[in-house]
Design a protein around this motif. Sequence first.
Motif, PDB file in Angstrom:
ATOM      1  N   ILE A  10       1.011   0.289  -4.703  1.00 15.51           N
ATOM      2  CA  ILE A  10       1.527   2.072  -5.178  1.00 15.51           C
ATOM      3  C   ILE A  10       1.050   2.745  -4.549  1.00 15.51           C
ATOM      4  O   ILE A  10       1.096   3.904  -4.718  1.00 15.51           O
ATOM      5  CB  ILE A  10       0.222   1.456  -6.413  1.00 15.51           C
ATOM      6  CG1 ILE A  10       1.860   0.907  -7.587  1.00 15.51           C
ATOM      7  CG2 ILE A  10       0.280   2.289  -7.233  1.00 15.51           C
ATOM      8  CD1 ILE A  10       1.652   0.057  -9.323  1.00 15.51           C
ATOM      9  N   ILE A  11      -0.669   2.481  -3.883  1.00 19.06           N
ATOM     10  CA  ILE A  11      -1.745   3.100  -3.725  1.00 19.06           C
ATOM     11  C   ILE A  11      -0.226   4.015  -1.979  1.00 19.06           C
ATOM     12  O   ILE A  11      -0.937   4.756  -1.672  1.00 19.06           O
ATOM     13  CB  ILE A  11      -2.779   2.867  -2.927  1.00 19.06           C
ATOM     14  CG1 ILE A  11      -3.294   2.773  -4.526  1.00 19.06           C
ATOM     15  CG2 ILE A  11      -3.368   3.927  -2.052  1.00 19.06           C
ATOM     16  CD1 ILE A  11      -5.038   1.982  -4.299  1.00 19.06           C
ATOM     17  N   GLN A  12       0.285   2.924  -1.541  1.00 20.02           N
ATOM     18  CA  GLN A  12       0.717   2.637   0.124  1.00 20.02           C
ATOM     19  C   GLN A  12       1.605   4.132  -0.486  1.00 20.02           C
ATOM     20  O   GLN A  12       2.425   4.493   0.102  1.00 20.02           O
ATOM     21  CB  GLN A  12       1.107   1.404  -0.196  1.00 20.02           C
ATOM     22  CG  GLN A  12       0.142   0.472   1.111  1.00 20.02           C
ATOM     23  CD  GLN A  12       0.426  -0.602   1.069  1.00 20.02           C
ATOM     24  OE1 GLN A  12       1.784  -0.995   0.826  1.00 20.02           O
ATOM     25  NE2 GLN A  12      -0.523  -1.584   1.943  1.00 20.02           N
ATOM     26  N   VAL A  13       2.510   3.514  -1.452  1.00 16.83           N
ATOM     27  CA  VAL A  13       3.982   4.371  -2.479  1.00 16.83           C
ATOM     28  C   VAL A  13       3.691   5.823  -1.865  1.00 16.83           C
ATOM     29  O   VAL A  13       4.395   6.595  -1.795  1.00 16.83           O
ATOM     30  CB  VAL A  13       4.555   3.717  -3.269  1.00 16.83           C
ATOM     31  CG1 VAL A  13       5.802   4.657  -3.606  1.00 16.83           C
ATOM     32  CG2 VAL A  13       5.426   2.804  -2.903  1.00 16.83           C
ATOM     33  N   ILE A  14       1.999   6.355  -2.922  1.00 19.97           N
ATOM     34  CA  ILE A  14       1.800   7.801  -3.368  1.00 19.97           C
ATOM     35  C   ILE A  14       1.503   7.612  -2.285  1.00 19.97           C
ATOM     36  O   ILE A  14       2.165   9.269  -2.050  1.00 19.97           O
ATOM     37  CB  ILE A  14       0.736   7.583  -4.236  1.00 19.97           C
ATOM     38  CG1 ILE A  14       1.392   6.714  -5.954  1.00 19.97           C
ATOM     39  CG2 ILE A  14       0.292   8.419  -4.420  1.00 19.97           C
ATOM     40  CD1 ILE A  14       0.429   6.330  -6.732  1.00 19.97           C
ATOM     41  N   SER A  15       0.608   7.559  -1.127  1.00 22.97           N
ATOM     42  CA  SER A  15       0.197   8.174  -0.302  1.00 22.97           C
ATOM     43  C   SER A  15       0.850   7.927   0.943  1.00 22.97           C
ATOM     44  O   SER A  15       1.366   9.325   1.767  1.00 22.97           O
ATOM     45  CB  SER A  15      -0.833   7.496   0.583  1.00 22.97           C
ATOM     46  OG  SER A  15      -1.173   6.513   1.199  1.00 22.97           O
ATOM     47  N   GLY A  16       1.794   7.496   0.727  1.00 17.85           N
ATOM     48  CA  GLY A  16       2.836   8.410   1.722  1.00 17.85           C
ATOM     49  C   GLY A  16       4.438   8.669   1.730  1.00 17.85           C
ATOM     50  O   GLY A  16       4.816   9.423   2.151  1.00 17.85           O
ATOM     51  N   VAL A  17       4.417   8.872  -0.500  1.00 16.02           N
ATOM     52  CA  VAL A  17       5.096  10.385  -0.057  1.00 16.02           C
ATOM     53  C   VAL A  17       4.035  11.563  -0.261  1.00 16.02           C
ATOM     54  O   VAL A  17       5.433  12.479   0.426  1.00 16.02           O
ATOM     55  CB  VAL A  17       5.324   9.789  -1.672  1.00 16.02           C
ATOM     56  CG1 VAL A  17       5.407  11.609  -2.877  1.00 16.02           C
ATOM     57  CG2 VAL A  17       6.478   8.922  -1.967  1.00 16.02           C
ATOM     58  N   VAL A  18       3.279  11.139  -0.113  1.00 16.50           N
ATOM     59  CA  VAL A  18       2.102  12.134   0.035  1.00 16.50           C
ATOM     60  C   VAL A  18       2.457  12.983   1.692  1.00 16.50           C
ATOM     61  O   VAL A  18       2.480  14.008   1.941  1.00 16.50           O
ATOM     62  CB  VAL A  18       0.985  12.510   0.007  1.00 16.50           C
ATOM     63  CG1 VAL A  18       0.064  13.234   0.180  1.00 16.50           C
ATOM     64  CG2 VAL A  18       0.507  12.416  -1.637  1.00 16.50           C
ATOM     65  N   GLY A  19       1.875  11.566   2.586  1.00 15.36           N
ATOM     66  CA  GLY A  19       2.370  12.330   3.704  1.00 15.36           C
ATOM     67  C   GLY A  19       4.042  12.428   4.267  1.00 15.36           C
ATOM     68  O   GLY A  19       3.908  13.577   5.193  1.00 15.36           O
ATOM     69  N   GLY A  20       4.529  11.713   3.432  1.00 14.87           N
ATOM     70  CA  GLY A  20       6.046  12.689   3.775  1.00 14.87           C
ATOM     71  C   GLY A  20       6.957  14.194   3.253  1.00 14.87           C
ATOM     72  O   GLY A  20       7.340  14.493   3.669  1.00 14.87           O
ATOM     73  N   GLN A  21       5.622  13.859   2.471  1.00 21.29           N
ATOM     74  CA  GLN A  21       6.231  15.884   1.899  1.00 21.29           C
ATOM     75  C   GLN A  21       5.260  16.394   2.618  1.00 21.29           C
ATOM     76  O   GLN A  21       5.778  18.010   2.733  1.00 21.29           O
ATOM     77  CB  GLN A  21       5.441  15.646   0.553  1.00 21.29           C
ATOM     78  CG  GLN A  21       6.082  15.715  -0.646  1.00 21.29           C
ATOM     79  CD  GLN A  21       7.734  15.949  -1.024  1.00 21.29           C
ATOM     80  OE1 GLN A  21       8.061  16.744  -0.567  1.00 21.29           O
ATOM     81  NE2 GLN A  21       8.643  15.119  -1.485  1.00 21.29           N
TER      82      GLN A  21
END
Length: 100
Positions: A10-21
């Motif tokens: 979950i942490i990886q998904v959320i931080s990945g979305v932030v990095g992608g944005q």
Amino acid sequence: MSVDALLPIIIQVISGVVGGQAVGAAIKTAAMGQLPKLLSGAIGGVAGGQILGALLGGGGAAADAATGGGLGGLLGDVLGGAGGGALLTGIVGAVLKNKG
């Protein structure tokens, strides 16, 4: 699956979305919609978190769940997730730019 096994993912998904944005906002010429940014960020976040975990000897989310993770595991998940999400979103943006 226990919460301990899901938390790193979950942490990886959320931080990945932030990095992608962040990368999607920086690459305005790619004309990416929100869905490609979200998906590539989330997928890249999990992949980046797993790769960074394996390179650092942690083994990713599975090893974090087995060993208890700790701050090093959490920091690796966040950094790997954000980096992986940013990288994959940048690649998808470049592909979409050249395709269109």
